[in-house]
Design an enzyme around this catalytic site. Structure first.
Site, PDB file in Angstrom:
ATOM      1  N   HIS A   1       0.893  -0.802  -0.284  1.00  0.00           N
ATOM      2  CA  HIS A   1       0.306   0.322   0.123  1.00  0.00           C
ATOM      3  C   HIS A   1       0.753   1.140  -0.235  1.00  0.00           C
ATOM      4  O   HIS A   1       0.029   2.005  -0.790  1.00  0.00           O
ATOM      5  CB  HIS A   1      -0.741   0.393   1.394  1.00  0.00           C
ATOM      6  CG  HIS A   1      -1.772   0.937   1.137  1.00  0.00           C
ATOM      7  ND1 HIS A   1      -2.728   1.596   1.319  1.00  0.00           N
ATOM      8  CD2 HIS A   1      -1.047   1.956   1.705  1.00  0.00           C
ATOM      9  CE1 HIS A   1      -3.246   2.769   1.349  1.00  0.00           C
ATOM     10  NE2 HIS A   1      -2.028   3.541   2.223  1.00  0.00           N
ATOM     11  N   GLU A   2       1.522   1.182   1.117  1.00  0.00           N
ATOM     12  CA  GLU A   2       2.579   2.648   0.859  1.00  0.00           C
ATOM     13  C   GLU A   2       3.120   2.414  -0.074  1.00  0.00           C
ATOM     14  O   GLU A   2       3.718   3.869  -0.896  1.00  0.00           O
ATOM     15  CB  GLU A   2       3.932   1.793   2.090  1.00  0.00           C
ATOM     16  CG  GLU A   2       3.152   2.136   3.748  1.00  0.00           C
ATOM     17  CD  GLU A   2       2.469   3.652   3.366  1.00  0.00           C
ATOM     18  OE1 GLU A   2       2.668   4.600   3.167  1.00  0.00           O
ATOM     19  OE2 GLU A   2       1.382   3.677   4.177  1.00  0.00           O
TER      20      GLU A   2
ATOM     21  N   HIS B   1       1.986   4.749  -3.368  1.00  0.00           N
ATOM     22  CA  HIS B   1       1.726   5.985  -2.853  1.00  0.00           C
ATOM     23  C   HIS B   1       3.276   6.095  -3.967  1.00  0.00           C
ATOM     24  O   HIS B   1       2.724   7.710  -4.178  1.00  0.00           O
ATOM     25  CB  HIS B   1       2.129   6.617  -1.547  1.00  0.00           C
ATOM     26  CG  HIS B   1       0.579   6.046  -0.565  1.00  0.00           C
ATOM     27  ND1 HIS B   1      -0.692   6.485  -1.032  1.00  0.00           N
ATOM     28  CD2 HIS B   1       0.191   6.156   0.808  1.00  0.00           C
ATOM     29  CE1 HIS B   1      -1.319   6.828  -0.222  1.00  0.00           C
ATOM     30  NE2 HIS B   1      -0.899   6.380   0.685  1.00  0.00           N
TER      31      HIS B   1
ATOM     32  N   GLU C   1      -5.755   7.216  -0.492  1.00  0.00           N
ATOM     33  CA  GLU C   1      -5.445   5.864   0.226  1.00  0.00           C
ATOM     34  C   GLU C   1      -6.737   4.910  -0.879  1.00  0.00           C
ATOM     35  O   GLU C   1      -6.130   3.396  -1.275  1.00  0.00           O
ATOM     36  CB  GLU C   1      -6.466   6.015   1.558  1.00  0.00           C
ATOM     37  CG  GLU C   1      -5.588   7.043   2.462  1.00  0.00           C
ATOM     38  CD  GLU C   1      -4.172   6.382   2.290  1.00  0.00           C
ATOM     39  OE1 GLU C   1      -4.007   5.463   2.709  1.00  0.00           O
ATOM     40  OE2 GLU C   1      -3.390   7.701   2.523  1.00  0.00           O
TER      41      GLU C   1
ATOM     42  N   ASP D   1      -4.752   1.097  -2.283  1.00  0.00           N
ATOM     43  CA  ASP D   1      -4.986   0.038  -1.782  1.00  0.00           C
ATOM     44  C   ASP D   1      -4.874  -0.822  -2.727  1.00  0.00           C
ATOM     45  O   ASP D   1      -5.143  -2.100  -2.649  1.00  0.00           O
ATOM     46  CB  ASP D   1      -6.850  -0.429  -0.634  1.00  0.00           C
ATOM     47  CG  ASP D   1      -6.209   0.131   0.399  1.00  0.00           C
ATOM     48  OD1 ASP D   1      -5.827   0.583   0.977  1.00  0.00           O
ATOM     49  OD2 ASP D   1      -7.224   0.960   0.870  1.00  0.00           O
TER      50      ASP D   1
HETATM   51 ZN   LIG Z   1      -1.610   5.277   2.889  1.00  0.00          ZN
END
Ligand SMILES: [Zn+2]
Length: 415
Positions: free
Chosen positions: A279-280, A283, A356, A360
Site C-alpha cells: 500500500h505504501e 503511494h 488511500e 489499496d
Molecule cells: Zn496510505
C-alpha cells in the site's frame, strides 16, 4: 476595537463553533448503540474492543472540547489586549542596534516560546493522563521534556535561518520579493526532507536495519519488483513513546528509507506487513508523493503572492496593534490565512482519501492478498483504538484516511 480586528474575532469564533459542532455531531453519531453494533458485526470487532475504542474517542473528544476552547480564548485575549504590540516593543528594545531582521527574529522567538509554554500543560495532560489511561503512553516525564527541548532547539536552528532569509527578502528585494521567498522556502523544504531520515529523525528515535529473513527479504523482493530503489529497511523504536503502530517512507532521491515501527512488527505476520508496504509503495508508484510535493509548492507560492498583495495594507497591522514591518506582516497574515486554510481543508482531505483508496487498489494489483491487507488494517485499528466509522460530514472535513468500514468495503468489492 478596530473593525478589522472585530471581523477577525467573529470569523475565528465562528470557525471554532463549526469545528466543535462537527466534533459533537461525530460524537453523537458514533455513540449510537445500533450503529456501533452493526459496524462491529460487519468488521468482526468484539464488543470489548469496540468499548475500548468508544472510551478512547470519548476522552479525546472531551479533552479536545475544553483544550481547544481555552487555547482559542487565550490567543484571542492575547491579541485583543495588545500582546502582539507588547512583544514587538520588547523585541525592538531587546534587539536595538541590530537590523529589522534581528528584531523580527527576537519577535518570533518570544512568540514561539510563549506558545510552547502555554501548550505544555495540555500536552502533559494528553500524554500522561489520556494516553496513559488507555495504555498508549510509554514515555517518562524526563523523556517527554527532553523531546520538547530538542524540538525547540531544532526549530530555532532550522526555522531561524529560513525566517531571517524571508524577512530579508521581504525588506530588500522589491515588488517581486514573493518569487524569491517562494524559491527560498522550496529549496529549504527539499533540503529538510533530504536530511530528515539520516540527520533529523535519529535525534528523536533509534533506527536499526531490519534483520535478514522475513519480512525483510519479502519487502526487498517487493520493492525490487516495483522498481523502488530503497536506501534500506529500518525498524524504529516507536514503542519508546507510544503503542500506536505504523510504517512510512521517508527521504528523497537515494536517501529513501522504508521505516517500520517496532510496534507494527510486534503485531503482524510477515504477509500482513508486506500488504501494508505494498500500500505504501502504491503511494510512490502512483506519484502521490510527487503530487503532494507539487501541491504544497504551489500552495507556498500562492501564500507568498497573497502576502505580497496584503503587505501594503497598513490598517491590517494597526488593527492588531502592530507597526508596519515584515515580521508584523507575516504574523498578521498568518492569522488570516488560518481561516482560509480551514475552508480549504475539506478539499485537501478529499485528495488524500482518494489516494488511500488508490493505494489499496495498487497493493492488490501488486500481488497483496485482500485478506492480508484487511487483517493488517484491522490490527492497526485495534492497536491505535481508533473508531472504524465516523459521521460522513466530519470525515469529509478532517480525515486524510477513509473510515475503516469504507476502506474494507472497497477492498472486498475489488478483490
Ligand atoms: Zn496510505
Amino acid at each position: 476595537l478596530p473593525r478589522l480586528l472585530v471581523l477577525f474575532l467573529v470569523l475565528r469564533v465562528l470557525q471554532h463553533a463549526i469545528e466543535r459542532g462537527l466534533a459533537a455531531l461525530n460524537h453523537r453519531y458514533t455513540n449510537d448503540p445500533a450503529r456501533r453494533a452493526e459496524v462491529a458485526r460487519l468488521l468482526g470487532i468484539s464488543d470489548a474492543e469496540m468499548d475500548k475504542a468508544i472510551a478512547y474517542a470519548r476522552d479525546r473528544y472531551r479533552f479536545g472540547a475544553w483544550a481547544s476552547t481555552i487555547e482559542l480564548l487565550a490567543a484571542l485575549g492575547f491579541i485583543v489586549l495588545g500582546g502582539l504590540g507588547a512583544v514587538d516593543d520588547f523585541a525592538r528594545r531587546f534587539a536595538t542596534g541590530t537590523t529589522e531582521i534581528g528584531v523580527g527574529l527576537v519577535f518570533y522567538g518570544i512568540l514561539g516560546l510563549l506558545t510552547a509554554l502555554f501548550e505544555l500543560p495540555f500536552s502533559i495532560y494528553s500524554t500522561f493522563v489520556i494516553e496513559e489511561k488507555h495504555g498508549f503512553n510509554r514515555q517518562t516525564l524526563g523523556g517527554f521534556f527532553l523531546d520538547r527541548v530538542k524540538g525547540l532547539i531544532l526549530a530555532a536552528a532550522l526555522g531561524g535561518p529560513i525566517l531571517g532569509a524571508i524577512l530579508g527578502i521581504m525588506q530588500w528585494l522589491g515588488p517581486s520579493w514573493w518569487l524569491w521567498a517562494w524559491g527560498a522556502v522550496t529549496v529549504f523544504t527539499l533540503f529538510t526532507a533530504w536530511i530528515y531520515p539520516t540527520l533529523l529523525a535519529p535525534l528523536f528515535n533509534k533506527f536499526t536495519p531490519l534483520p535478514p529473513g522475513e519480512p525483510r527479504s519479502g519487502i526487498e523482493a517487493l520493492a525490487a519488483r516495483l522498481g523502488f530503489r530503497t536506501g534500506g529497511v529500518f525498524v524504529m523504536d516507536a514503542s519508546r513513546r507510544t503503542a500506536h503502530g505504523n510504517a512510512y517512507f521517508t527521504g528523497l532521491f537515494r536517501q529513501k528509507r522504508i521505516v517500520l515501527f517496532d510496534t507494527l512488527l510486534e503485531a503482524m505476520q510477515p504477509p500482513e506487513v508486506l500488504a501494508v508496504l505494498a500500500h505504501e509503495l502504491g503511494h510512490f508508484k502512483l506519484h502521490h508523493v510527487r503530487w503532494a510535493l507539487l501541491r504544497s509548492t504551489l500552495h507556498t507560492g500562492l501564500v507568498f503572492w497573497l502576502l505580497s498583495q496584503a503587505l501594503p495594507l497598513s490598517p491590517f497591522y494597526r488593527s492588531f496593534g502592530l507597526a508596519h514591518s515584515p515580521h508584523a506582516a507575516l504574523v498578521v497574515f498568518g492569522l488570516w490565512l488560518g481561516l482560509l486554510e480551514f475552508l480549504l481543508q475539506p478539499l485537501q482531505s478529499a485528495f488524500l482519501r482518494r489516494h488511500e483508496f488508490a493505494a489499496d487498489n495498487f497493493a492488490l494489483r501488486a500481488g497483496a492478498c485482500a485478506d492480508d491487507l484487511s487483517r493488517a488494517l484491522l490490527k492497526l485499528r485495534e492497536k491505535s483504538r481508533l473508531l472504524p466509522f465516523s459521521h460522513p460530514l466530519y470525515s469529509r472535513v478532517y480525515h486524510s484516511h477513509p473510515p475503516l468500514v469504507e476502506r474494507l468495503a472497497a477492498l472486498r468489492s475489488t478483490s
